[in-house]
Write a protein that holds these residues in place. Sequence first.
Motif, PDB file in Angstrom:
ATOM      1  N   LEU A   1      52.980  46.148  44.856  1.00 47.74           N
ATOM      2  CA  LEU A   1      53.741  45.573  43.746  1.00 47.74           C
ATOM      3  C   LEU A   1      53.120  44.307  43.155  1.00 47.74           C
ATOM      4  N   PRO A   2      52.638  43.344  43.961  1.00 47.75           N
ATOM      5  CA  PRO A   2      52.026  42.163  43.348  1.00 47.75           C
ATOM      6  C   PRO A   2      50.834  42.498  42.446  1.00 47.75           C
ATOM      7  N   ILE A   3      50.019  43.485  42.836  1.00 45.75           N
ATOM      8  CA  ILE A   3      48.884  43.885  41.999  1.00 45.75           C
ATOM      9  C   ILE A   3      49.387  44.534  40.715  1.00 45.75           C
ATOM     10  N   PHE A   4      50.436  45.346  40.815  1.00 49.54           N
ATOM     11  CA  PHE A   4      51.005  45.965  39.621  1.00 49.54           C
ATOM     12  C   PHE A   4      51.573  44.909  38.673  1.00 49.54           C
ATOM     13  N   LEU A   5      52.300  43.942  39.224  1.00 51.69           N
ATOM     14  CA  LEU A   5      52.899  42.904  38.388  1.00 51.69           C
ATOM     15  C   LEU A   5      51.843  42.038  37.703  1.00 51.69           C
ATOM     16  N   GLN A   6      50.731  41.794  38.398  1.00 48.63           N
ATOM     17  CA  GLN A   6      49.681  40.920  37.853  1.00 48.63           C
ATOM     18  C   GLN A   6      48.709  41.667  36.951  1.00 48.63           C
ATOM     19  N   ASP A   7      48.253  42.854  37.414  1.00 47.66           N
ATOM     20  CA  ASP A   7      47.191  43.566  36.704  1.00 47.66           C
ATOM     21  C   ASP A   7      47.615  44.904  36.097  1.00 47.66           C
ATOM     22  N   GLY A   8      48.824  45.356  36.402  1.00 47.84           N
ATOM     23  CA  GLY A   8      49.285  46.615  35.841  1.00 47.84           C
ATOM     24  C   GLY A   8      48.716  47.842  36.534  1.00 47.84           C
ATOM     25  N   LYS A   9      48.032  47.667  37.667  1.00 53.07           N
ATOM     26  CA  LYS A   9      47.467  48.801  38.400  1.00 53.07           C
ATOM     27  C   LYS A   9      48.529  49.386  39.325  1.00 53.07           C
TER      28      LYS A   9
ATOM     29  N   LEU B   1      30.466  54.866  52.583  1.00 56.05           N
ATOM     30  CA  LEU B   1      30.453  53.406  52.645  1.00 56.05           C
ATOM     31  C   LEU B   1      29.744  52.840  51.419  1.00 56.05           C
ATOM     32  N   GLU B   2      28.687  53.508  50.977  1.00 53.08           N
ATOM     33  CA  GLU B   2      27.962  53.054  49.790  1.00 53.08           C
ATOM     34  C   GLU B   2      28.851  53.074  48.556  1.00 53.08           C
ATOM     35  N   ASN B   3      29.623  54.138  48.409  1.00 55.38           N
ATOM     36  CA  ASN B   3      30.520  54.219  47.255  1.00 55.38           C
ATOM     37  C   ASN B   3      31.627  53.178  47.345  1.00 55.38           C
ATOM     38  N   ALA B   4      32.122  52.909  48.551  1.00 55.57           N
ATOM     39  CA  ALA B   4      33.144  51.873  48.725  1.00 55.57           C
ATOM     40  C   ALA B   4      32.603  50.516  48.293  1.00 55.57           C
ATOM     41  N   ALA B   5      31.357  50.236  48.645  1.00 59.91           N
ATOM     42  CA  ALA B   5      30.736  48.973  48.220  1.00 59.91           C
ATOM     43  C   ALA B   5      30.615  48.919  46.702  1.00 59.91           C
ATOM     44  N   ASN B   6      30.303  50.054  46.069  1.00 61.06           N
ATOM     45  CA  ASN B   6      30.230  50.096  44.604  1.00 61.06           C
ATOM     46  C   ASN B   6      31.599  49.836  43.981  1.00 61.06           C
ATOM     47  N   MET B   7      32.655  50.319  44.629  1.00 59.95           N
ATOM     48  CA  MET B   7      34.008  50.119  44.108  1.00 59.95           C
ATOM     49  C   MET B   7      34.439  48.658  44.200  1.00 59.95           C
ATOM     50  N   VAL B   8      33.862  47.925  45.138  1.00 58.99           N
ATOM     51  CA  VAL B   8      34.101  46.478  45.176  1.00 58.99           C
ATOM     52  C   VAL B   8      33.461  45.834  43.955  1.00 58.99           C
ATOM     53  N   ALA B   9      32.229  46.240  43.652  1.00 55.22           N
ATOM     54  CA  ALA B   9      31.497  45.661  42.523  1.00 55.22           C
ATOM     55  C   ALA B   9      32.163  45.980  41.187  1.00 55.22           C
ATOM     56  N   THR B  10      32.798  47.162  41.079  1.00 56.76           N
ATOM     57  CA  THR B  10      33.433  47.565  39.819  1.00 56.76           C
ATOM     58  C   THR B  10      34.910  47.186  39.756  1.00 56.76           C
ATOM     59  N   ARG B  11      35.382  46.430  40.750  1.00 60.56           N
ATOM     60  CA  ARG B  11      36.762  45.936  40.803  1.00 60.56           C
ATOM     61  C   ARG B  11      37.793  47.041  41.003  1.00 60.56           C
ATOM     62  N   GLU B  12      37.372  48.193  41.498  1.00 57.93           N
ATOM     63  CA  GLU B  12      38.335  49.224  41.871  1.00 57.93           C
ATOM     64  C   GLU B  12      39.032  48.853  43.177  1.00 57.93           C
TER      65      GLU B  12
END
Length: 234
Positions: free
Chosen positions: A107-115, A200-211
């Motif tokens: 909920l805090p992420i939804f309230l702040q960023d709409g995700k 793990l490589e894709n997870a690291a990419n998702m950090v970089a893309t803010r996913e």
Amino acid sequence: MAVVSSLWSQREQRPLVPDSRVTPGSKTVRRRLLAMRPVGETVQIRNIETRVQSKKGKLMSVSYAQRRRDGDQQQRKREIYDSGNSAVILPYDPARRTVLLTRQLRLPIFLQDGKENALEACAGKLDGATAEERIRKEIEEELGYRIVEVERLFELYVSPASIMEKVFFFTCSYSPAQKISGGGGLKEEGEDIEVVETTLENAANMVATREILDAKTVVLIQYLSERVRTPKSL
């Protein structure tokens, strides 16, 4: 004056929280607060008042005196939230180089960023269990895997200015053979969790893309990525 102001008087060397000033609450919280202050250090807790309390946690107003590095003494007050300590884990399959994550509403992420959904590592409050006991249970409930051996990595405070929670970080090896259910969490606790397996490589990419926006998950992904680069058995 500097010498005088830098010393606590004997009158001020009283217990951390005198019984007459403690708002009724958790004995565990009192013990944890007492353990935080060695006798003779620069901080003296004057009063702890519970502002809001629920099954999930407690918001406290803490009044304290602090001796500054320049010798001056300041009277201060802060609001502290205590919802208990927790554990988090990022399981890793070394054969396939994959990790297990969860996707759910925060909920805090939804309230702040709409995700509406957040990707994060499996985690849970200790609620009286040891960190190892709790994280094994969370893996089974949320991810659907039965894991016996888990490795404790380190402990961190995620937001120590106002939140008392200490997080115990773990990793473990896993394989498809250890899957016992589809996971998903407990419906009666309001959990609706999707299990996400990715490299793990894709997870690291998702950090970089803010996913991935969850701090504890970012820490685990970065730690594990570095550890895999400098080969060490998991």
